[in-house]
Enzyme design. Sequence first.
Site, PDB file in Angstrom:
ATOM      1  N   ASP A 261     -31.933  17.304  47.226  1.00  0.00           N
ATOM      2  CA  ASP A 261     -32.997  17.567  48.245  1.00  0.00           C
ATOM      3  C   ASP A 261     -34.627  17.935  47.478  1.00  0.00           C
ATOM      4  O   ASP A 261     -35.728  17.464  47.948  1.00  0.00           O
ATOM      5  CB  ASP A 261     -33.263  18.437  49.573  1.00  0.00           C
ATOM      6  CG  ASP A 261     -31.834  17.778  49.977  1.00  0.00           C
ATOM      7  OD1 ASP A 261     -31.891  16.628  50.284  1.00  0.00           O
ATOM      8  OD2 ASP A 261     -31.379  18.073  50.929  1.00  0.00           O
TER       9      ASP A 261
ATOM     10  N   ARG B 219     -29.897   3.631  56.687  1.00  0.00           N
ATOM     11  CA  ARG B 219     -29.625   4.038  56.091  1.00  0.00           C
ATOM     12  C   ARG B 219     -27.913   4.297  55.931  1.00  0.00           C
ATOM     13  O   ARG B 219     -27.508   3.561  57.753  1.00  0.00           O
ATOM     14  CB  ARG B 219     -29.840   5.791  57.055  1.00  0.00           C
ATOM     15  CG  ARG B 219     -31.081   6.100  56.058  1.00  0.00           C
ATOM     16  CD  ARG B 219     -31.531   7.457  56.116  1.00  0.00           C
ATOM     17  NE  ARG B 219     -30.433   8.127  55.562  1.00  0.00           N
ATOM     18  CZ  ARG B 219     -31.130   9.945  56.091  1.00  0.00           C
ATOM     19  NH1 ARG B 219     -31.997  10.326  56.437  1.00  0.00           N
ATOM     20  NH2 ARG B 219     -30.437  11.178  55.373  1.00  0.00           N
TER      21      ARG B 219
ATOM     22  N   ARG C 155     -36.243   7.636  47.703  1.00  0.00           N
ATOM     23  CA  ARG C 155     -36.445   8.687  46.856  1.00  0.00           C
ATOM     24  C   ARG C 155     -37.072   8.230  45.555  1.00  0.00           C
ATOM     25  O   ARG C 155     -37.903   8.587  45.011  1.00  0.00           O
ATOM     26  CB  ARG C 155     -36.229   9.852  47.347  1.00  0.00           C
ATOM     27  CG  ARG C 155     -36.565  10.953  48.554  1.00  0.00           C
ATOM     28  CD  ARG C 155     -35.877  11.656  48.696  1.00  0.00           C
ATOM     29  NE  ARG C 155     -36.219  12.092  50.246  1.00  0.00           N
ATOM     30  CZ  ARG C 155     -34.900  13.228  51.131  1.00  0.00           C
ATOM     31  NH1 ARG C 155     -34.658  13.722  50.688  1.00  0.00           N
ATOM     32  NH2 ARG C 155     -36.003  13.153  52.300  1.00  0.00           N
TER      33      ARG C 155
ATOM     34  N   LYS D 247     -32.118   8.295  51.488  1.00  0.00           N
ATOM     35  CA  LYS D 247     -32.281   9.619  51.971  1.00  0.00           C
ATOM     36  C   LYS D 247     -33.484   8.757  52.415  1.00  0.00           C
ATOM     37  O   LYS D 247     -33.536   7.691  53.418  1.00  0.00           O
ATOM     38  CB  LYS D 247     -32.975  10.356  50.726  1.00  0.00           C
ATOM     39  CG  LYS D 247     -32.624  11.546  50.156  1.00  0.00           C
ATOM     40  CD  LYS D 247     -31.199  12.351  51.171  1.00  0.00           C
ATOM     41  CE  LYS D 247     -30.385  12.772  50.417  1.00  0.00           C
ATOM     42  NZ  LYS D 247     -29.437  14.520  50.930  1.00  0.00           N
TER      43      LYS D 247
END
EC number: 2.5.1.19
Length: 432
Positions: A317, A123, A348, A344
């Site tokens: 989220d 990340r 996603r 994330k």
Amino acid sequence: MVSEQIIDISGPLKGEIEVPGDKSMTHRAIMLASLAEGTSNIYKPLLGEDCRRTMDIFRLLGVDIKEDEDKLVVNSPGYKAFKTPHQVLYTGNSGTTTRLLAGLLSGLGIESVLSGDVSIGKRPMDRVLRPLKLMDANIEGIEDNYTPLIIKPSVIKGINYQMEVASAQVKSAILFASLFSNDTTVIKELDVSRNHTETMFRHFNIPIEAERLSITTTPDAIQHIKPADFHVPGDISSAAFFIVAALITPESDVTIHNVGINPTRSGIIDIVEKMGGNIQLFNQTTGAEPTASIRIQYTPMLQPITIEGELVTKAIDELPVIALLCTQAVGTSTIKDAEELKVKETNRIDTTADMLNLLGFELQPTNDGLIIHPSEFKTNATVDSLTDHRIGMMLAVASLLSSEPVKIKQFDAVNVSFPGFLPKLKLLENEG
């Protein structure tokens, strides 16, 4: 060996539950209570894997944190008495721990190394390192600014910073670093992002000025900090899975109590209302972190929706399970402006589309979101959380649309944010 979980749950879902404490607030409460000299009590915290990484790190810095039934008791010597750690500070799978502590430890000037698991290693940290370096933080990543992050002592200066992305983690890293500067820092946001850091600074007596898209800190703000007790409301991101589960499962009627409904986090409620979902809020409280009980009932004929702009930021989220909800609408829905999903625990956008398509749903990934067509569960293919807790829980909710059990690989990832998720879902099935 990769763990597997067979999900065999059918509706209707009925009953009243609470969900675990808010993850974002638990992290910040532990950090602020640890900085303040004295004793703070944190009630109903989330004790998932991510928040435990934050606790472990402050214990290494010399803070005494005890678990006492439904609360944490934090006895801190104060930030001035923190120890220099003699081992790597392991952040596990927690992006919040990694990014916020990058700012906090830079501000403290404590020589340290932050490193996480394989997922964290993928990340990007450059979005945090850039503003911190503008503040004269001595912090470096490896291989184009990935973890581990190496922090050395420095003197932090204030900055005027225009945010490049709508990210509460980046904003919060800057704010935590700014606590230790004798200058003012001004942050200009692109869009509204979750404001828990600002509200909780005030709760721990730290002065801060916040307008809709502008935040201003006070020089030497850390000197004002005082210990405080904090009650953590239920996590709306965790509640979202039960909200969607009730909406898509015939005859369901579920109430979730004591859920945080901070207006910077309430996108899931706004989206459900726009889609015509049967959702009601009651027992509302006001204050820095407002709460409510939420009643959700099965709703056929949901309306399609376009989710973009500020609505994306307020529900970032929850978007994987919202995408599942959109498959049950009567027309095509679209999610735009959601590039943040790519960085994330997994990308996603891709994982949501890939896993739901495996089950027979029809989603098209785009560069910044998803196009979601009305579609049904067609096959009980084995799916995989890919170690992403929110993907795992979304797939468990999707199984409610199947007449057959569904096998999910790496389902134990849900323990990052919601230990006990599956038993709670089964409890509602049994009551139904």
